[in-house]
Each structure stands twice: as structure tokens, then as C-alpha cells.
Design an enzyme around this catalytic site. Structure first.
Site, short mmCIF file in Angstrom:
data_model
loop_
_atom_site.label_atom_id
_atom_site.label_comp_id
_atom_site.label_asym_id
_atom_site.label_seq_id
_atom_site.Cartn_x
_atom_site.Cartn_y
_atom_site.Cartn_z
CB CYS B 10 -1.05 -0.05 1.34
SG CYS B 10 -0.03 0.21 2.69
CB CYS B 13 4.20 -0.47 2.27
SG CYS B 13 2.87 -1.27 2.83
#
Lengths: 323, 76
Positions: B10, B13
Site C-alpha cells: 500500500c 509501505c
């Protein structure tokens, strides 16, 4: 004094005063819309930043790892209630649903209890809660949290009764998890966490809020009351159903829909219809279903969305009746 | 030094990964930085919320994007 500050009466009066000074009549349609836009924008942004900071700070005391440890020790119906309540306070973003799901199952937490957590967590969204609080007040915001918990408890319990464990992908049961270290945060780290959440949430939703408030302002001045209350009023049983279905593809824009709902409710749309719409935007999101497909089979996804969807519609009808 | 950024892919991250790179250049340090997206490997660290930061096998941050200054403290 405190009540005066938090009711935002100062902002309401201040906005009216300034608009009147520059020659805008807030009693008229046009002036009323402008007033609605300015007042709502400032109020919601102040509330959102403050409350998300406070809520995030409190949330920093909870972690997914700690939640797992608590749930591992509980059994029976109690575990569903605990999972739902922890779903509210445990900070986790939807992209963590897969590791969270695997971690819970691996830790021996029953599937139904895991779903109690997974249903309540996205329904009771902190930003939505704050905006509801700002626009509709503590009673409605409280109903929102309460019904999110009830939905999670009942939904998870039904999944438990249906014994759907075989619809979890086989590899999930084979994963061995490493030891979990629960690190305690320092005060500075908690403040950092809360600050970064405010930046993240406000940064992500302010555009949708402005658009939502803008549309709300237009509706406020110009929407045809009779037509709206006829088609989307509390008496039309189909309104809740349609609101829920329309909400599914709208995921992250949910917050922008609340100011629209405010204006619509003033025009006769049912409170429950608006509530169902908002819950469905966060709880029945396509991205989360796609993520969960990695760990559960389509049949279980269908059951999960079916139960959640029916639950949200039921909440909508109930609210239309009682509010 | 070995640094791993654990995450299912995502935006948060990616942000954490960027912060690690920035922290390394700011601190003038060199390290093996790896992005771990495989769910089985992520779970083997006992991590349930992404993004997470692992330095020399030790999980130091889970579930949030660590700030650059904070990461510099870890790699000192």
C-alpha cells in the site's frame, strides 16, 4: 463558555457577521449557501484535526498484536463483543487486513470472532465519527458507534454458527507466525503517531469534504424539497436499499458524503438512509473484498458482504423509524 | 546492516521505504534495503499490521510510517 466554543456558535455568528458586512444577506438562498459552505468547512476541519489527534493518541495504546493476545484468551459470545469493541480502538488500515486475518487465525482465534473484528473495524471509522459528531451531534454519533458494534457482534456470530472454516484458503492454516514482540511506545512516539494520522486523514479527505460541502451548500439553497422527501424520505422503503448499493464503489470518498447528507436530511431525506449510505461506503468496499480474496474463498466473501449489507440496511430502516 | 520494509504494497509501505532511503543518505550510512511483499515472509516476523520496519532481524516499528529522524536513531 466551553459550551459556546464547542457548539461553534461563535463561528456561526462570526460567519454571518462577516458576510453581512460584505453585503451578503444570509437569509437569502445565495447567502445561505455561502454561509453553509464557509461555516461547515471551517468547523469540520477544526474538529477533524483536533479529534483525530486525540483519538489517535488513545489508539496508540492499542495494537493489533495486543488485541490478538486478548482475544486468544477469550471464548464464546464474549469474544465476539470484545472483538467488535477492539475493532473500534485498534489502529489498522485496510491494506493490513490480510496479515491481520492470518495472524488471528494462526493464533487460534475463531473465524467468527475474527469477522466480528473485521466487520466493526471499518464501519466505525474515526473520521466519519468526528464529522457526524460535528454535524449531527453526540446522539447520532453515538448511535453510529453502537450500531457498528451490534452489527459486528451479530455478523461474526452468524459466521460462527454457519461453520464456514472450510472456505478459508488452505495455505492460511499452514503459515507459522514468528514471535510477536509488543513494543511500548514512548510519549513522543505516540504524539508522532497521532500527528501523522492527522496529516494522513485530513490530507486525504479534505478535497472530498470541500466537494461534499459545496454540493451540500447547493442542495441547501436549491434542492426541491418535495421531490427529495418523496423519493428518499423515511417513508420510501427502497431508499435505504439503493443508498447501500450506490455506496459500495465510493470507498474513500465517504467523508465527503456526510455534508451532502446533512443538507439532504434538512430537505427530508431519512436519517437512516443517510446512515446506511455512510456505513456502506466504508464497510462494503471493493478494495477490501479484493484483498480478502487472498485469504478466503469467494463463498465466504459473499456471506461476509451479504451479512454486512443486510445488517446495514436493517440499521437504516431502524434509524428511519426511531429518529 | 540489513533493513527490511514489510508491507503488502500500500501507499504507506512505499512511504516507509522512501523514509528509510532518505534516512540512510542523511545519516551517511550504507545498508541492504529490501522490500518484502510476500505475505508468508511478512508473517514469519510476527507482524500483523503493515508497514513494518525490520533492522538486522529485529522488528522495530509496526503499523505506521516511521519518520526519517526516528529511523536515523535506529540505524545509528
Amino acid at each position: 463558555m466551553i459550551k459556546y466554543i464547542f457548539s461553534f456558535a461563535w463561528l456561526n455568528q462570526g460567519t454571518t457577521w462577516i458576510l453581512n458586512r460584505v453585503g451578503v444577506d444570509t437569509g437569502e438562498r445565495f447567502g445561505g449557501s455561502i454561509h453553509f459552505f464557509i461555516y461547515d468547512t471551517i468547523k469540520i476541519l477544526i474538529l477533524l484535526s483536533m479529534m483525530v489527534f486525540i483519538i489517535s493518541y488513545m489508539r496508540s495504546y492499542f495494537s493489533v498484536e495486543r488485541t490478538k493476545k486478548i482475544l486468544e484468551k477469550l471464548g464464546g459470545f464474549k469474544a465476539h463483543v470484545a472483538a467488535s469493541l477492539l475493532g473500534i480502538v485498534t489502529p489498522f488500515c485496510s491494506c493490513s487486513s490480510v496479515p491481520l486475518f492470518i495472524g488471528f487465525i494462526e493464533g487460534g482465534i475463531p473465524l467468527g470472532v475474527t469477522f466480528s473484528f473485521l466487520i466493526t473495524s471499518p464501519i466505525v471509522n474515526e473520521a466519519a465519527f468526528v464529522i457526524l459528531l460535528g454535524i449531527f451531534g453526540p446522539k447520532i454519533a453515538g448511535y453510529y458507534v453502537f450500531s457498528g458494534v451490534v452489527l459486528g457482534v451479530i455478523g461474526g456470530y452468524i459466521i460462527h454458527l454457519l461453520k464456514l472454516e472450510r472456505y478459508v484458503e488452505d495455505y492460511v492454516y499452514k503459515i507459522k507466525m514468528g514471535d510477536t514482540i509488543i513494543k511500548t511506545l514512548s510519549k513522543r512516539e505516540r504524539i508522532e503517531f497521532a500527528k501523522s494520522n492527522v496529516k494522513d486523514i485530513v490530507g486525504r479527505i479534505w478535497k472530498y469534504l470541500l466537494i461534499g460541502i459545496g454540493i451540500g451548500a447547493l442542495i441547501h439553497g436549491w434542492a426541491p424539497e418535495e421531490i427529495l422527501s418523496k423519493y428518499a424520505g423515511p417513508e420510501n422503503p427502497l431508499a435505504v436499499l439503493f443508498a447501500t448499493i450506490i455506496a459500495i464503489p465510493l470507498y474513500s470518498n465517504a467523508m465527503g458524503t456526510i455534508p451532502i447528507a446533512e443538507a439532504l436530511i434538512n430537505k427530508g431525506v431519512g436519517m437512516g438512509t443517510a446512515m446506511a449510505f455512510m456505513m456502506a461506503t466504508t464497510a462494503l468496499s471493493l478494495p477490501e473484498m479484493i484483498l480478502l480474496r487472498k485469504v478466503i474463498k469467494p463463498k465466504l466473501i459473499t456471506v461476509f458482504t451479504g451479512i454486512t449489507g443486510v445488517g446495514i440496511i436493517a440499521v437504516g430502516y431502524l434509524f428511519n423509524m426511531i429518529i | 546492516m540489513e533493513i527490511k520494509v514489510l508491507g503488502t504494497g500500500c501507499k504507506k509501505c512505499d512511504d516507509l521505504y522512501d523514509n528509510v532511503i532518505k534516512a540512510l543518505s542523511k545519516a551517511g550510512k550504507d545498508a541492504d534495503v529490501e522490500k518484502v511483499e510476500d505475505i508468508v515472509s511478512i508473517m514469519s516476523f510476527g507482524v500483523m499490521s503493515s508497514p513494518a520496519l525490520v533492522i538486522d532481524g529485529e522488528v522495530v516499528v509496526t503499523g505506521r510510517v516511521a519518520q526519517i529522524e526516528e529511523i536515523i536513531n535506529f540505524i545509528k
